[in-house]
Motif scaffolding. Structure first.
Motif, short mmCIF file in Angstrom:
data_model
loop_
_atom_site.label_atom_id
_atom_site.label_comp_id
_atom_site.label_asym_id
_atom_site.label_seq_id
_atom_site.Cartn_x
_atom_site.Cartn_y
_atom_site.Cartn_z
N UNK A 1 0.83 -1.20 0.00
CA UNK A 1 0.00 0.00 0.00
C UNK A 1 0.87 1.25 0.00
N UNK A 2 1.92 1.26 0.83
CA UNK A 2 2.83 2.40 0.87
C UNK A 2 3.48 2.60 -0.50
N UNK A 3 3.93 1.53 -1.09
CA UNK A 3 4.58 1.58 -2.39
C UNK A 3 3.67 2.21 -3.43
N UNK A 4 2.45 1.72 -3.53
CA UNK A 4 1.52 2.18 -4.56
C UNK A 4 1.10 3.63 -4.33
N UNK A 5 0.79 3.98 -3.09
CA UNK A 5 0.33 5.34 -2.80
C UNK A 5 1.42 6.36 -3.06
#
Length: 793
Positions: A426-430
């Motif tokens: 989630x951190x990566x994508x956001x």
């Protein structure tokens, strides 16, 4: 039948949504005041940058020296594959769609498996296109869409939605951005289809899969229609203030009662626009309402009202009002952005999905703040109130105003740590998405303007801003497939509109020119009887003919092959003389016995059958005379053209004889295809091939043209049969239902209306395939094909 009223208290639903949004906003505001998120975000970026700031990569040089422009999708996808980046690219792109559109948690094993499967299939699709050496993919082509519909066995829904999209495009007021409106509609339809597909598994029975995908297309269109015909229309200046009030009241009444009221007396100048919009929205509303399970219907009405009311509140704001509070600015945005996503599942009557509502509610404002940032200067020019435009105008006068850019990063931190629980994916994508948005903004504005914007919005958090600026400058591998496809679709729609306008202008211009050239002049010394035949010929030529064949010959000869317009004019005249002669013979009592042609009485009705027959023969001889006067071309080439023309005329006679012999008989589809080709397809073929003969093009290209003509001709005839079955006589220029009265076999009588539509689109696809075999794209033929299957006469 009386429809049930909506059970939900719409106003109470909005009050509860407002309360929930206020609580969320309070959390974000407190986080912003205390700056508790800054250190966490900086740490997130330290982790994130390890996979996004690279040393020079020799593979990039080996694969193609440098990164190609993403506008060349095929080269870009090939470069991603050659540099080993494509898997990560597709993984983050599909993951983002699952997060944004489907409200999924990315640590869910089921979701992980689906993302991997879709990414694998997407990669295979792009690699297949690359291996087939196809040109730039046409991502929204009718042929590609219909082929997908065939694979899923939902052709009827695909045909339905293509027809709907065509009519929406034709009825969008010129003050609105038609390309953006169509893009939004397509995006919503795809989003609803994605929601449904996500619920399907390999064990889903085939019939259930077909039914759900069929409904998803219709529901997606029905829901998506609100964007151009509610949001955009009310945001625009198309309607007067009084019209907007009347229109808004009608929508609110529908959401309160569950029934769309009659249009009634409309007070304003846009009656025709509203009449179409009202009819289309009523049909869409009733389809969604009737699809709902009874226990879910109140949720649909609630969410719809909440969404519309939040839009209304935002629309009522004036940039000149200096007294809006932060809550006034942000709470409607939270409600609007959350409900716009929540409503999709209520539209589908989808089952409960644990955590979906929570994730979707908190996620919406992230996208909305990113979109408003990208559009702030357009919004400023339109004097629209968004957090960014309001802050730009009043930041020096209102120190209490929250900086929307700073709130944006607070939302990002809240999503990563509170909603997605510090999940690495989630951190990566956001963060990928956030940096990608800033990179695109810098590219769009230019470095100087971008720096100016950042000075205004980013100076209050120097530590975070320093890190973000570094990431925007240095980080790589943050591109997304949906952005690439969005840019391609917008470009394609815009180019398509320009090409269509050029296509229509070409038809108008060339048609007018040909109409002037067609008239046969009488010399003073002409015999009286010959003069009468000339008058009869001119009468037939003067009808409201489409002139498709000579227009097509002109386009291919002049635009594509560079032949002189004046040099091929005899060929154009011969094409229409030959075609008009065939129509005169077709209409005779011994053949089709038609009373009207091209909006006027047929020639034998005006005179008699003998005169009509002689006039037809006269026009055929005149056509041969015109072809033999092509003096600016090589004599052997002209002889070859005349021989070809004579053979095609023979074939057309044979086709007419076959047609006459079939009267009253039940034909097979194969027999009808054969007759159709000889009667209609050959004329299209001649219009394409004769200028190619004069231009002395290669045989391979002529073969591709013949294939195109074969399938385009049959598609044309099927459309004719469909129009004869259910067309408007005033538009057609001749009575509808003539084939049935004459007991003729048609594609409709053999296949039924739905079967005939499917056959028409199959031939459309095959014709489109043949165009890809041409040495270069010919936009006119693409739009001709669209015209042939979409015309109303």
């Amino acid at each position: 039948m009386n429809q049930p009223k909506a059970e939900a208290n719409a106003d109470e639903a909005y009050r509860l949504a407002e309360q929930k949004a206020s609580q969320y906003f309070a959390k974000l505001s407190q986080q912003l005041v205390n700056n508790t998120h800054i250190d966490a975000l900086i740490q997130d970026f330290r982790i994130w940058q390890k996979t996004h700031i690279h040393r020079w990569n020799w593979l990039s040089w080996f694969a193609g020296k440098r990164k190609p422009d993403a506008n060349d999708t095929q080269k870009y996808m090939h470069w991603l594959s050659a540099t080993g980046k494509i898997d990560d690219y597709l993984d983050r792109s599909i993951s983002y769609i699952y997060m944004r559109d489907l409200g999924q948690a990315l640590d869910n094993p089921k979701t992980k498996d689906k993302i991997q499967r879709i990414a694998k299939d997407t990669k295979a699709y792009f690699m297949r296109i690359a291996s087939e050496a196809q040109r730039q993919a046409d991502y929204i082509s009718p042929a590609a869409l219909y082929r997908w519909g065939q694979r899923e066995q939902i052709e009827e829904a695909v045909i339905w939605v293509m027809d709907k999209l065509k009519h929406v495009a034709a009825n969008i007021p010129p003050e609105l951005d038609a390309a953006q409106a169509q893009r939004k509609l397509i995006k919503i339809i795809l989003g609803v289809v994605l929601h449904v597909d996500d619920e399907l598994t390999e064990d889903t029975p085939r019939e259930e899969r077909i039914a759900k995908l069929d409904a998803a297309i219709r529901l997606g269109y029905s829901y998506g229609l609100t964007y151009p015909f509610v949001d955009d229309l009310l945001d625009s200046q198309v309607l007067t203030t009084q019209e907007k009030e009347q229109y808004s009241a009608m929508i609110q009444q529908a959401l309160h009662t569950g029934i769309v009221p009659d249009l009634g007396e409309w007070k304003g100048p846009q009656l025709e626009v509203i009449r179409y919009v009202h009819s289309e929205l009523r049909e869409a509303f009733e389809y969604i309402r009737d699809y709902q399970r009874e226990e879910m219907r109140h949720t649909f009405f609630e969410q719809s009202y909440v969404f519309f009311q939040s839009q209304e509140i935002d629309r009522g704001k004036k940039l000149s009002n200096a007294h809006y509070t932060n809550e006034d600015l942000y709470i409607p945005i939270i409600i609007k952005s959350a409900s716009s996503r929540l409503i999709v599942r209520s539209v589908l009557s989808a089952p409960e999905d644990e955590g979906f509502d929570l994730r979707t509610f908190h996620y919406g404002i992230y996208n909305q703040l990113a979109d408003d940032f990208a559009d702030m200067f357009d919004d400023m020019q339109a004097e629209a109130v968004t957090p960014y435009t309001y802050y730009l105008k009043y930041r020096d006068l209102r120190p209490d105003l929250i900086n929307p850019y700073e709130l944006y990063w607070a939302v990002i931190s809240f999503l990563i740590h509170d909603v997605y629980h510090s999940n690495a994916k989630a951190r990566e994508v956001i963060l990928d998405r956030a940096i990608n948005g800033l990179k695109r903004c810098r590219e769009r504005l230019g470095q100087a303007k971008y720096d100016e914007v950042m000075t205004i919005f980013a100076s209050g958090q120097p530590g975070l801003n320093h890190v973000v600026r570094q990431m925007v400058r240095k980080a790589d591998d943050v591109d997304f497939l949906d952005k690439l496809l969005r840019d391609q679709v917008v470009l394609q729609l815009s180019n398509g509109k320009q090409e269509k306008e050029a296509f229509q202008q070409t038809i108008r211009t060339v048609r007018e020119q040909i109409n002037v050239e067609l008239q046969i002049d009488k010399a003073a010394e002409e015999l009286d009887m010959k003069g009468k035949l000339m008058d009869a010929a001119n009468y037939s030529l003067q009808g409201d003919g489409k002139r498709l064949r000579p227009i097509l010959t002109w386009v291919m000869g002049v635009q594509e092959y560079g032949l002189s317009e004046s040099a091929i004019m005899p060929l154009l005249r011969s094409m229409e003389y030959m075609h008009t002669a065939s129509l005169i013979f077709d209409d005779l009592p011994t053949q089709d016995n038609a009373e009207t042609r091209r909006g006027r009485s047929t020639l034998h009705q005006l005179h008699n059958s003998a005169t009509a027959e002689l006039t037809g023969l006269f026009l055929i001889q005149r056509a041969i005379r015109e072809q033999s006067s092509l003096q600016r071309f090589d004599a052997q080439t002209v002889l070859k053209l005349i021989q070809y023309s004579a053979m095609k005329a023979e074939d057309m006679c044979m086709g007419q004889a076959m047609d006459l012999g079939s009267k009253g008989k039940l034909l097979s589809l194969e027999e009808l295809n054969t007759i159709c080709f000889y009667k209609t397809g050959i004329a299209f073929e001649a219009a394409l091939v004769m200028p190619a003969i004069l231009a002395e093009v290669k045989d391979e290209e002529i073969d591709a043209l013949k294939t195109f003509a074969y399938h385009a001709g049959i598609a044309f005839q099927i459309r004719d049969d469909l129009l004869d079955y259910g067309g408007d006589q005033h538009i057609l220029g001749k009575p509808a239902g003539q084939d049935e009265r004459n007991n003729n076999s048609t594609f409709v009588s053999i296949l039924g209306e739905t079967g005939a539509q499917k056959a028409m689109w199959e031939h459309y696809c095959l014709a489109a395939d043949s165009l890809r075999q041409m040495p270069k794209p010919i936009p006119f033929l693409k739009h001709l094909l669209d015209y042939l299957v979409g015309r109303e006469r």
